[in-house]
Design an enzyme around this catalytic site. Structure first.
Site, PDB file in Angstrom:
ATOM      1  N   HIS A   1      -2.269  -1.395   0.692  1.00  0.00           N
ATOM      2  CA  HIS A   1      -3.217  -2.460   0.369  1.00  0.00           C
ATOM      3  C   HIS A   1      -4.442  -2.270   1.267  1.00  0.00           C
ATOM      4  O   HIS A   1      -4.288  -1.963   2.449  1.00  0.00           O
ATOM      5  CB  HIS A   1      -2.685  -3.852   0.734  1.00  0.00           C
ATOM      6  CG  HIS A   1      -1.371  -4.220   0.144  1.00  0.00           C
ATOM      7  ND1 HIS A   1      -1.252  -5.109  -0.893  1.00  0.00           N
ATOM      8  CD2 HIS A   1      -0.114  -3.849   0.453  1.00  0.00           C
ATOM      9  CE1 HIS A   1       0.022  -5.276  -1.187  1.00  0.00           C
ATOM     10  NE2 HIS A   1       0.737  -4.517  -0.380  1.00  0.00           N
TER      11      HIS A   1
ATOM     12  N   CYS B   1      -7.908  -8.207  -2.130  1.00  0.00           N
ATOM     13  CA  CYS B   1      -6.887  -7.183  -1.925  1.00  0.00           C
ATOM     14  C   CYS B   1      -7.037  -6.123  -3.008  1.00  0.00           C
ATOM     15  O   CYS B   1      -7.019  -6.440  -4.195  1.00  0.00           O
ATOM     16  CB  CYS B   1      -5.498  -7.823  -1.990  1.00  0.00           C
ATOM     17  SG  CYS B   1      -4.149  -6.649  -1.767  1.00  0.00           S
TER      18      CYS B   1
END
Length: 158
Positions: A72, A120
């Site tokens: 991520h 994200c």
């Protein structure tokens, strides 16, 4: 032929035409968080191989403590919070950027009085979240800084 630009106007952390939805559906990891919403801003296409999502955690809310095989890249956008990354706790404020590596336990927690929002970016093709085992949770509980902020509802193993 020239392609038309992709453009979503943002107002107060809501992008035109992008629906605000639940962070997760109930099911595996479905009751292991509190007060989190998601906007799927951009999904992978033939030209790009990533998804970009905006998450917002209400005051006293938190994401699921979990891990994945994919990475991520996260940029904080508003509010303040904490993130657990493996055995460390980091204070997070707007525009801080952090990378969550493959296989790393992580959880984001709102520690403020206003929403804690972050973007994200992840691979468009990725694995499902994996909850930690009891022994992994017990190991994290032995780290005072982590144990102090970690949020694990009683339904975590149900």
């Amino acid at each position: 032929m020239k392609k038309k630009p992709i453009y979503f106007k943002c107002s107060d952390f809501h992008w035109d035409g992008i629906e605000q939805i639940a962070y997760k559906s109930n099911g595996k990891g479905g009751d292991t968080f509190r007060s989190v919403t998601r906007q799927n801003i951009f999904a992978a296409t033939d030209e790009t191989k990533f998804d970009m999502r905006y998450f917002e955690i209400a005051p006293d809310g938190f994401t699921t403590l979990e891990k994945h095989s994919h990475e991520h890249v996260v940029v904080a956008m508003r509010g303040k919070g904490k993130i657990i990354i493996n055995d460390e706790v980091l204070d997070v404020a707007p525009y801080d950027l952090f990378v969550i590596s493959s296989g790393v336990a992580h959880q984001l927690i709102n520690e403020g009085d206003e929403p804690f929002g972050f973007i994200c970016t992840v691979n468009g093709t990725r694995d499902e979240p994996i909850l930690l085992t009891k022994s992994e949770l017990e190991a994290l509980k032995q780290i005072p800084e982590v144990n102090k902020v970690m949020r694990v509802p009683g339904v975590y193993f149900e």
